[in-house]
Write a protein that holds these residues in place. Structure first.
Motif, PDB file in Angstrom:
ATOM      1  N   ASN A 171       0.789  -1.406  -0.014  1.00 23.23           N
ATOM      2  CA  ASN A 171      -0.117   0.186   0.154  1.00 23.23           C
ATOM      3  C   ASN A 171       0.903   1.253  -0.121  1.00 23.23           C
ATOM      4  O   ASN A 171       1.651   1.728   0.932  1.00 23.23           O
ATOM      5  CB  ASN A 171      -0.894  -0.002   1.260  1.00 23.23           C
ATOM      6  N   LYS A 172       0.530   2.066  -0.842  1.00 22.91           N
ATOM      7  CA  LYS A 172       1.245   3.451  -0.971  1.00 22.91           C
ATOM      8  C   LYS A 172       0.527   4.701  -0.784  1.00 22.91           C
ATOM      9  O   LYS A 172       0.974   5.586  -0.364  1.00 22.91           O
ATOM     10  CB  LYS A 172       1.961   3.692  -2.542  1.00 22.91           C
ATOM     11  N   ASP A 173      -0.798   4.382  -0.745  1.00 22.06           N
ATOM     12  CA  ASP A 173      -1.756   5.434  -0.434  1.00 22.06           C
ATOM     13  C   ASP A 173      -2.152   5.361   1.091  1.00 22.06           C
ATOM     14  O   ASP A 173      -3.679   4.507   1.036  1.00 22.06           O
ATOM     15  CB  ASP A 173      -2.887   5.598  -1.470  1.00 22.06           C
ATOM     16  N   VAL A 174      -1.673   5.682   2.039  1.00 20.05           N
ATOM     17  CA  VAL A 174      -2.226   5.247   3.247  1.00 20.05           C
ATOM     18  C   VAL A 174      -2.636   6.457   4.247  1.00 20.05           C
ATOM     19  O   VAL A 174      -2.617   6.348   5.437  1.00 20.05           O
ATOM     20  CB  VAL A 174      -1.344   4.566   3.985  1.00 20.05           C
ATOM     21  N   SER A 175      -2.607   7.700   3.735  1.00 22.29           N
ATOM     22  CA  SER A 175      -2.821   8.876   4.511  1.00 22.29           C
ATOM     23  C   SER A 175      -4.649   9.198   4.647  1.00 22.29           C
ATOM     24  O   SER A 175      -5.268   8.474   4.157  1.00 22.29           O
ATOM     25  CB  SER A 175      -2.367  10.376   3.686  1.00 22.29           C
ATOM     26  N   GLY A 176      -4.900  10.195   5.292  1.00 22.85           N
ATOM     27  CA  GLY A 176      -6.038  10.532   5.833  1.00 22.85           C
ATOM     28  C   GLY A 176      -6.860  10.896   4.457  1.00 22.85           C
ATOM     29  O   GLY A 176      -7.969  10.805   4.209  1.00 22.85           O
ATOM     30  N   ASP A 177      -5.849  11.605   3.610  1.00 24.74           N
ATOM     31  CA  ASP A 177      -6.598  11.986   2.235  1.00 24.74           C
ATOM     32  C   ASP A 177      -6.903  10.890   1.356  1.00 24.74           C
ATOM     33  O   ASP A 177      -7.915  10.818   0.548  1.00 24.74           O
ATOM     34  CB  ASP A 177      -5.359  12.866   1.642  1.00 24.74           C
ATOM     35  N   ASP A 178      -5.970   9.834   1.535  1.00 22.78           N
ATOM     36  CA  ASP A 178      -6.267   8.650   0.514  1.00 22.78           C
ATOM     37  C   ASP A 178      -7.525   7.766   1.147  1.00 22.78           C
ATOM     38  O   ASP A 178      -8.266   7.542   0.340  1.00 22.78           O
ATOM     39  CB  ASP A 178      -4.978   7.525   0.695  1.00 22.78           C
ATOM     40  N   LEU A 179      -7.805   8.016   2.298  1.00 23.35           N
ATOM     41  CA  LEU A 179      -8.809   7.234   2.979  1.00 23.35           C
ATOM     42  C   LEU A 179     -10.209   7.930   2.429  1.00 23.35           C
ATOM     43  O   LEU A 179     -11.251   7.315   2.080  1.00 23.35           O
ATOM     44  CB  LEU A 179      -9.006   7.426   4.530  1.00 23.35           C
ATOM     45  N   TRP A 180     -10.136   9.375   2.360  1.00 31.26           N
ATOM     46  CA  TRP A 180     -11.191  10.274   1.960  1.00 31.26           C
ATOM     47  C   TRP A 180     -11.359   9.738   0.371  1.00 31.26           C
ATOM     48  O   TRP A 180     -12.673   9.504   0.119  1.00 31.26           O
ATOM     49  CB  TRP A 180     -10.819  11.645   1.774  1.00 31.26           C
ATOM     50  N   SER A 185     -15.204   9.611  -0.016  1.00 30.88           N
ATOM     51  CA  SER A 185     -15.994  10.221  -1.204  1.00 30.88           C
ATOM     52  C   SER A 185     -16.633   9.283  -2.124  1.00 30.88           C
ATOM     53  O   SER A 185     -17.363   9.812  -3.020  1.00 30.88           O
ATOM     54  CB  SER A 185     -14.944  10.938  -1.827  1.00 30.88           C
ATOM     55  N   GLN A 186     -16.328   7.906  -2.014  1.00 29.95           N
ATOM     56  CA  GLN A 186     -17.171   6.926  -3.092  1.00 29.95           C
ATOM     57  C   GLN A 186     -18.299   6.458  -2.270  1.00 29.95           C
ATOM     58  O   GLN A 186     -19.020   5.396  -2.861  1.00 29.95           O
ATOM     59  CB  GLN A 186     -16.139   5.819  -3.042  1.00 29.95           C
ATOM     60  N   GLY A 187     -18.654   6.938  -1.194  1.00 29.03           N
ATOM     61  CA  GLY A 187     -20.036   6.559  -0.404  1.00 29.03           C
ATOM     62  C   GLY A 187     -19.853   5.299  -0.045  1.00 29.03           C
ATOM     63  O   GLY A 187     -20.866   4.450   0.351  1.00 29.03           O
ATOM     64  N   LEU A 188     -18.589   4.750   0.406  1.00 31.13           N
ATOM     65  CA  LEU A 188     -18.573   3.402   0.992  1.00 31.13           C
ATOM     66  C   LEU A 188     -18.387   3.432   2.368  1.00 31.13           C
ATOM     67  O   LEU A 188     -18.609   2.443   3.113  1.00 31.13           O
ATOM     68  CB  LEU A 188     -17.070   2.885   0.554  1.00 31.13           C
ATOM     69  N   PRO A 229     -12.638  -1.188   7.482  1.00 32.35           N
ATOM     70  CA  PRO A 229     -13.260  -2.570   7.246  1.00 32.35           C
ATOM     71  C   PRO A 229     -13.454  -2.479   5.755  1.00 32.35           C
ATOM     72  O   PRO A 229     -13.782  -3.540   5.013  1.00 32.35           O
ATOM     73  CB  PRO A 229     -14.374  -2.411   7.963  1.00 32.35           C
ATOM     74  N   ARG A 230     -13.531  -1.260   5.054  1.00 31.98           N
ATOM     75  CA  ARG A 230     -14.047  -0.995   3.619  1.00 31.98           C
ATOM     76  C   ARG A 230     -12.784  -1.384   2.884  1.00 31.98           C
ATOM     77  O   ARG A 230     -13.067  -1.435   1.518  1.00 31.98           O
ATOM     78  CB  ARG A 230     -14.549   0.331   3.343  1.00 31.98           C
ATOM     79  N   ILE A 231     -11.763  -1.214   3.474  1.00 29.16           N
ATOM     80  CA  ILE A 231     -10.466  -1.397   2.495  1.00 29.16           C
ATOM     81  C   ILE A 231      -9.819  -2.842   2.529  1.00 29.16           C
ATOM     82  O   ILE A 231      -9.182  -3.166   3.777  1.00 29.16           O
ATOM     83  CB  ILE A 231      -9.351  -0.340   2.847  1.00 29.16           C
ATOM     84  N   ARG A 232     -10.218  -3.790   1.862  1.00 31.75           N
ATOM     85  CA  ARG A 232     -10.006  -5.189   2.044  1.00 31.75           C
ATOM     86  C   ARG A 232      -8.452  -5.620   1.603  1.00 31.75           C
ATOM     87  O   ARG A 232      -8.302  -5.205   0.431  1.00 31.75           O
ATOM     88  CB  ARG A 232     -11.150  -6.167   1.385  1.00 31.75           C
TER      89      ARG A 232
END
Length: 242
Positions: A171-180, A185-188, A229-232
């Motif tokens: 995983n390279k995208d692990v910041s709060g911005d990446d979580l968003w 922002s995807q409604g997940l 839990p949405r990032i599997r």
């Protein structure tokens, strides 16, 4: 007996303190392993280099280490640090990036939680950008419980428990911005609050049942991504025979 090392690079030693805070559990773990290298917890082998210019004492990293817990990022301006991590990788079966600095660079790299960069004009990178890493434990620092459970799972060969930590290396995208971007922002997002509860710098707060990310406070430690839990995390292959 499993040979274990703790390697300290550029960091605040918070991960080691978190590990040492296990108290009686730490004693149990130390009875299960042979701690062969740790500058604060074990005796070490050294070599003395005496030249006309100076006297240098160098630590010797041992051969045939089974598991290395590497704390801190790698300072590219420090040849000794680069040489050490390469030596660790060459002499160790399993290398574990322990804590945010080792996993992402965290406060030593891009994200500083609203503070000025310290130290200045020095290049720091996560361990995986210099040598291959087998597992990554995010957090600044990782919780005591997370470290203990990981070490026990590694000693017992519990590959199911270790799988997310193996996959997290990729995983390279692990910041709060990446979580968003990836979840909110995807409604997940289902509003469970796991990301907010895991954030140690309080950069994520729950507002009307949804997380509100304050990027000026984020230190890019990866805890929120690991807990969501949405990032599997798909199963990782090739680690410990999986």
């Amino acid at each position: 007996m499993v040979r274990v090392s703790h390697v300290h690079l550029s960091g605040c030693t918070g991960c080691l303190i978190s590990f040492a805070d296990t108290y009686e559990k730490l004693l149990d773990i130390l009875q299960m392993v042979d701690l062969v290298y740790a500058i604060t917890l074990a005796d070490e082998q050294t070599r003395i280099i005496d030249t006309e210019e100076k006297l240098t004492i160098e630590r010797i990293y041992p051969e045939n280490v089974d598991i290395a817990l590497v704390e801190g990022s790698v300072c590219l301006d420090d040849p000794h640090a680069v040489e050490l991590i390469k030596d660790v990788r060459a002499k160790t079966k399993i290398v574990v990036a322990l804590g945010g600095c080792a996993v992402t660079g965290c406060v030593t790299r891009f994200s500083r939680g609203g503070q000025n960069p310290q130290p200045t004009h020095v290049a720091f990178v996560p361990v995986s950008e210099v040598v291959p890493v087998d597992f990554a434990i995010p957090g600044c620092p990782p919780s005591t419980d997370a470290i203990v459970k990981f070490v026990v799972a590694a000693l017992e060969g519990d590959t199911d428990y270790l799988e997310p930590y193996a996959e997290f290396v990729k995983n390279k995208d692990v910041s709060g911005d990446d979580l968003w971007k990836r979840v909110i922002s995807q409604g997940l997002c289902m509003g469970c609050g796991s990301c907010s509860a895991s954030c140690q710098v309080r950069a994520i707060e729950m507002f009307e049942g949804k997380p509100d990310v304050r990027m000026e406070l984020c230190i890019n430690c990866g805890s929120c991504i690991m807990q969501c839990p949405r990032i599997r995390m798909p199963k990782a292959k090739g680690i410990l025979g999986v």
